[in-house]
Design a protein around this motif. Sequence first.
Motif, mmCIF file in Angstrom:
data_model
loop_
_atom_site.group_PDB
_atom_site.id
_atom_site.type_symbol
_atom_site.label_atom_id
_atom_site.label_comp_id
_atom_site.label_asym_id
_atom_site.label_seq_id
_atom_site.Cartn_x
_atom_site.Cartn_y
_atom_site.Cartn_z
ATOM 1 N N THR A 147 0.851 -1.188 0.000
ATOM 2 C CA THR A 147 0.000 0.000 0.000
ATOM 3 C C THR A 147 0.886 1.237 0.000
ATOM 4 O OG1 THR A 147 -1.747 -1.134 1.238
ATOM 5 C CG2 THR A 147 -1.806 1.269 1.197
ATOM 6 N N VAL A 148 0.654 2.124 -0.965
ATOM 7 C CA VAL A 148 1.397 3.379 -1.057
ATOM 8 C C VAL A 148 0.424 4.515 -0.788
ATOM 9 C CG1 VAL A 148 2.803 4.880 -2.522
ATOM 10 C CG2 VAL A 148 2.975 2.393 -2.752
ATOM 11 N N SER A 149 0.739 5.361 0.164
ATOM 12 C CA SER A 149 -0.098 6.494 0.519
ATOM 13 C C SER A 149 0.799 7.685 0.849
ATOM 14 C CB SER A 149 -0.997 6.139 1.709
ATOM 15 O OG SER A 149 -0.222 5.707 2.809
ATOM 16 N N PRO A 150 0.257 8.880 0.959
ATOM 17 C CA PRO A 150 1.101 10.035 1.261
ATOM 18 C C PRO A 150 1.919 9.829 2.533
ATOM 19 C CG PRO A 150 -1.056 10.772 0.557
ATOM 20 C CD PRO A 150 -1.135 9.277 0.692
ATOM 21 N N GLY A 151 3.227 9.874 2.386
ATOM 22 C CA GLY A 151 4.113 9.773 3.536
ATOM 23 C C GLY A 151 4.489 8.378 3.966
ATOM 24 N N ARG A 152 3.979 7.321 3.306
ATOM 25 C CA ARG A 152 4.315 5.983 3.795
ATOM 26 C C ARG A 152 4.081 4.911 2.731
ATOM 27 N NH1 ARG A 152 0.074 2.856 6.154
ATOM 28 N NH2 ARG A 152 1.348 2.268 7.947
ATOM 29 N N ILE A 153 4.827 3.824 2.884
ATOM 30 C CA ILE A 153 4.575 2.592 2.159
ATOM 31 C C ILE A 153 4.480 1.490 3.202
ATOM 32 C CG2 ILE A 153 5.681 3.295 0.005
ATOM 33 C CD1 ILE A 153 8.198 1.837 0.867
ATOM 34 N N ALA A 154 3.663 0.488 2.941
ATOM 35 C CA ALA A 154 3.441 -0.537 3.961
ATOM 36 C C ALA A 154 3.136 -1.877 3.314
ATOM 37 C CB ALA A 154 2.295 -0.127 4.890
ATOM 38 N N ALA A 155 3.475 -2.941 4.038
ATOM 39 C CA ALA A 155 3.159 -4.308 3.625
ATOM 40 C C ALA A 155 3.242 -5.204 4.848
ATOM 41 C CB ALA A 155 4.119 -4.798 2.539
ATOM 42 N N VAL A 156 2.671 -6.393 4.726
ATOM 43 C CA VAL A 156 2.788 -7.404 5.785
ATOM 44 C C VAL A 156 3.808 -8.429 5.319
ATOM 45 C CG1 VAL A 156 1.609 -9.199 7.085
ATOM 46 C CG2 VAL A 156 0.433 -7.051 6.571
ATOM 47 N N ALA A 157 4.832 -8.670 6.144
ATOM 48 C CA ALA A 157 5.896 -9.606 5.800
ATOM 49 C C ALA A 157 5.603 -10.969 6.400
ATOM 50 C CB ALA A 157 7.233 -9.070 6.293
ATOM 51 N N GLU A 158 6.556 -11.881 6.212
ATOM 52 C CA GLU A 158 6.417 -13.226 6.782
ATOM 53 C C GLU A 158 6.137 -13.140 8.277
ATOM 54 O OE1 GLU A 158 10.036 -15.346 6.649
ATOM 55 O OE2 GLU A 158 11.186 -13.765 7.610
ATOM 56 N N SER A 159 5.469 -14.156 8.800
ATOM 57 C CA SER A 159 5.108 -14.218 10.224
ATOM 58 C C SER A 159 4.224 -13.052 10.645
ATOM 59 C CB SER A 159 6.368 -14.267 11.105
ATOM 60 O OG SER A 159 7.186 -15.359 10.755
ATOM 61 N N ASP A 160 3.525 -12.432 9.684
ATOM 62 C CA ASP A 160 2.574 -11.344 9.958
ATOM 63 C C ASP A 160 3.226 -10.121 10.593
ATOM 64 O OD1 ASP A 160 0.436 -12.747 8.902
ATOM 65 O OD2 ASP A 160 -0.035 -13.706 10.806
ATOM 66 N N TYR A 161 4.485 -9.864 10.235
ATOM 67 C CA TYR A 161 5.127 -8.636 10.705
ATOM 68 C C TYR A 161 4.611 -7.450 9.888
ATOM 69 C CZ TYR A 161 8.511 -11.650 13.099
ATOM 70 O OH TYR A 161 9.106 -12.591 13.901
#
Length: 386
Positions: A58-72
């Motif tokens: 997910t790319v939004s103003p000021g940040r990028i985010a994702a869920v990694a292995e083991s739900d981090y």
Amino acid sequence: MTAARGFPAFGPQRAGARFATSWWGRAWVKAMEDTSLDHGLLRKGRAYAKTGQLGPITVSPGRIAAVAESDYDTVVRVEQLTDAAWERFLDQVAAKAGHIAALLDRDMPHDLVEAAQDAAVPLLPAVGDLEPECSCPDWGHPCAHAAALCYQVSWLLDADPFVLLLMRGRGQDELIEALQQRDTPEARPAGIPAAEAFALGTPPLPGPPPHDVVFTPPALEPDPGGDPGDPGIGPGIDLAVLGVLAASAASRARELLLSGRLPRLTEYQDRVRLAAEHGLDLGLEAAVQAWRYGGADGLDVLETPWTPPRQDLARARARLEAGWESEEPPPVQAWRNRWTLGRLQLRYGRDGRWYPFTERDGGWWPAGPPERDPSAAVHERWQPDR
């Protein structure tokens, strides 16, 4: 409010897949890597990215985010531009015909980024501008998950530079709307450049001419050697040549619209360009191939050796050696701007890119598009001598 954009998860990549083929994507990766103090975590991050260890991004103003292995939960924060900075950036976009068209063509012009930098608008991140966060127990800065996220985002940036602008605070629709508001009749009574007009939407066609206006085509002279009943298009004109020239003019016009300028070419360079763009057989096979990969710069690299600055070669040597990681790098025979590695040769261009060549018929033949990183050009084609 600017909407976020979601991107599906990347699956496992093929062997030899590279991160960031665009110059702005590489600047993004460099900002992340230069911040890291642990190259081991970077190697893990590259492995996680290539093996598909992250979920949707997910790319939004000021940040990028994702869920990694083991739900981090993995997040990388990017500083947003202020409203005043956006106004200065829009001034730079509108200042030159072709900037809008280039962005919509998914290209980030060098001169736009440089002009924005001069106006105190930092589009590309520098060392320390990326702030990683992750719920994993690793204290690395960035951890392997955040590094993997940055590496995968470089692929998104390659495909669409508007992803970078969204991270800085505004998305494509918002930017185009702001530019359209600037292009009012009051603001530009004499019209706007064609590149901007077509980039912002199809302009209305003019109305039909008055009914009392009659168009009369110019008289055509008959071809003395042709059919007396066929007026032809005039004496001494080759239709095939005329078609090539028309197509060439259209291609050059598009280039002018996108970049705002046309390079000055010698008669020889223009002959190679015509052969490359229109499939003409002029006996310039290697030159044509070089042009198709790198234009005038690629042709110069093919034909003219030169001596680059020592610091450029030293940086390139370090990047080449680092690119082999745990493997032993092959020996390099260096001469001026040409490095030979077995059956592969790299040539450093005056444009700061490395052009790959392979052996063919006792000579060196252009083998692919140039790379900023010499190790990327090598790993794509390396075959050790047997």
